[in-house]
Design a protein around this motif. Structure first.
Motif, mmCIF file in Angstrom:
data_model
loop_
_atom_site.group_PDB
_atom_site.id
_atom_site.type_symbol
_atom_site.label_atom_id
_atom_site.label_comp_id
_atom_site.label_asym_id
_atom_site.label_seq_id
_atom_site.Cartn_x
_atom_site.Cartn_y
_atom_site.Cartn_z
ATOM 1 N N UNK A 35 0.855 -1.172 0.000
ATOM 2 C CA UNK A 35 0.000 0.000 0.000
ATOM 3 C C UNK A 35 0.899 1.233 0.000
ATOM 4 N N UNK A 36 0.495 2.234 -0.701
ATOM 5 C CA UNK A 36 1.246 3.474 -0.812
ATOM 6 C C UNK A 36 1.310 4.195 0.535
ATOM 7 N N UNK A 37 2.494 4.719 0.855
ATOM 8 C CA UNK A 37 2.674 5.438 2.118
ATOM 9 C C UNK A 37 1.741 6.634 2.244
ATOM 10 N N UNK A 38 1.468 7.312 1.124
ATOM 11 C CA UNK A 38 0.574 8.472 1.157
ATOM 12 C C UNK A 38 -0.835 8.067 1.574
ATOM 13 N N UNK A 39 -1.286 6.912 1.127
ATOM 14 C CA UNK A 39 -2.619 6.427 1.511
ATOM 15 C C UNK A 39 -2.656 6.145 3.003
ATOM 16 N N UNK A 40 -1.635 5.455 3.496
ATOM 17 C CA UNK A 40 -1.583 5.147 4.926
ATOM 18 C C UNK A 40 -1.539 6.426 5.754
ATOM 19 N N UNK A 41 -0.702 7.362 5.346
ATOM 20 C CA UNK A 41 -0.584 8.630 6.055
ATOM 21 C C UNK A 41 -1.912 9.386 6.049
ATOM 22 N N UNK A 42 -2.578 9.414 4.905
ATOM 23 C CA UNK A 42 -3.860 10.116 4.789
ATOM 24 C C UNK A 42 -4.930 9.463 5.652
ATOM 25 N N UNK A 43 -5.001 8.141 5.636
ATOM 26 C CA UNK A 43 -6.004 7.438 6.444
ATOM 27 C C UNK A 43 -5.776 7.700 7.930
ATOM 28 N N UNK A 44 -4.513 7.682 8.339
ATOM 29 C CA UNK A 44 -4.202 7.955 9.756
ATOM 30 C C UNK A 44 -4.556 9.396 10.135
ATOM 31 N N UNK A 102 -11.723 4.974 1.216
ATOM 32 C CA UNK A 102 -11.896 6.322 0.669
ATOM 33 C C UNK A 102 -10.533 6.917 0.337
ATOM 34 N N UNK A 103 -9.580 6.739 1.220
ATOM 35 C CA UNK A 103 -8.238 7.270 0.977
ATOM 36 C C UNK A 103 -7.623 6.641 -0.274
ATOM 37 N N UNK A 104 -7.787 5.348 -0.431
ATOM 38 C CA UNK A 104 -7.269 4.652 -1.605
ATOM 39 C C UNK A 104 -7.924 5.173 -2.880
ATOM 40 N N UNK A 105 -9.238 5.317 -2.845
ATOM 41 C CA UNK A 105 -9.972 5.817 -4.005
ATOM 42 C C UNK A 105 -9.598 7.270 -4.307
ATOM 43 N N UNK A 106 -9.494 8.095 -3.277
ATOM 44 C CA UNK A 106 -9.123 9.495 -3.475
ATOM 45 C C UNK A 106 -7.729 9.605 -4.081
ATOM 46 N N UNK A 107 -6.813 8.754 -3.631
ATOM 47 C CA UNK A 107 -5.457 8.738 -4.185
ATOM 48 C C UNK A 107 -5.498 8.399 -5.671
ATOM 49 N N UNK A 108 -6.309 7.423 -6.039
ATOM 50 C CA UNK A 108 -6.441 7.022 -7.435
ATOM 51 C C UNK A 108 -7.023 8.149 -8.276
ATOM 52 N N UNK A 133 -17.028 12.703 6.508
ATOM 53 C CA UNK A 133 -15.951 11.710 6.552
ATOM 54 C C UNK A 133 -15.236 11.659 5.199
ATOM 55 N N UNK A 134 -15.986 11.697 4.123
ATOM 56 C CA UNK A 134 -15.368 11.708 2.786
ATOM 57 C C UNK A 134 -14.544 12.976 2.604
ATOM 58 N N UNK A 135 -15.105 14.131 2.970
ATOM 59 C CA UNK A 135 -14.388 15.400 2.794
ATOM 60 C C UNK A 135 -13.075 15.420 3.568
ATOM 61 N N UNK A 136 -13.113 15.011 4.831
ATOM 62 C CA UNK A 136 -11.908 15.007 5.661
ATOM 63 C C UNK A 136 -10.876 14.044 5.080
ATOM 64 N N UNK A 137 -11.309 12.876 4.685
ATOM 65 C CA UNK A 137 -10.377 11.877 4.157
ATOM 66 C C UNK A 137 -9.773 12.326 2.837
ATOM 67 N N UNK A 138 -10.567 12.920 1.969
ATOM 68 C CA UNK A 138 -10.037 13.432 0.702
ATOM 69 C C UNK A 138 -9.039 14.556 0.956
ATOM 70 N N UNK A 139 -9.381 15.473 1.852
ATOM 71 C CA UNK A 139 -8.447 16.573 2.187
ATOM 72 C C UNK A 139 -7.115 16.020 2.668
ATOM 73 N N UNK A 140 -7.159 15.048 3.545
ATOM 74 C CA UNK A 140 -5.917 14.480 4.079
ATOM 75 C C UNK A 140 -5.155 13.711 3.005
#
Length: 121
Positions: free
Chosen positions: A1-10, A57-63, A107-114
């Motif tokens: 998994x991409x580090x950016x996704x993990x960081x964003x989800x956290x 959501x983080x994975x999808x937003x990254x994509x 929840x979607x907005x916060x996760x996408x922003x991160x």
């Protein structure tokens, strides 16, 4: 998994953790650990787990973010990414915890922003 996704989800879990979701950070960690065990991106460990939803959501937003950038459209707009994430989740009939629409959107907005913030770092 991409580090950016993990960081964003956290980061999203940290922002959303509170009286309503006191164990959200731990739930996200469990979902991240399960994602690393060979699950496809966006495939939730527990279809009703909010932590799994945030990772998805983080994975999808990254994509979506990378798709927009690869088309040469410049820096993607956070609102545009959030709209596409909502549409995609709705089209896929993605399992989600029982949430009020306004809370789901938050929840979607916060996760996408991160997720976008993690890309910028």
């Amino acid at each position: 998994m991409d580090d950016a996704i993990e960081k964003a989800a956290r980061a999203a879990a940290q922002r959303l953790t509170g009286p309503t979701y006191p164990t959200l950070a731990e739930d996200v960690e469990e979902a991240l650990a399960a994602e690393g065990v060979g699950r496809a991106p966006g495939q939730y460990v527990d279809p009703t787990a909010l932590g799994g939803l945030i990772v998805g959501i983080s994975t999808l937003a990254w994509t979506v973010y990378n798709d927009i950038r690869s088309r040469g459209a410049g820096e993607p707009d956070v609102d545009a990414i959030a709209r596409r994430v909502r549409q995609q989740l709705q089209q896929e009939g993605a399992p989600a915890p029982e949430l009020e629409p306004a809370e789901r959107d938050r929840i979607i907005d916060v996760t996408v922003e991160e997720t976008v913030n993690a890309q910028d770092e």
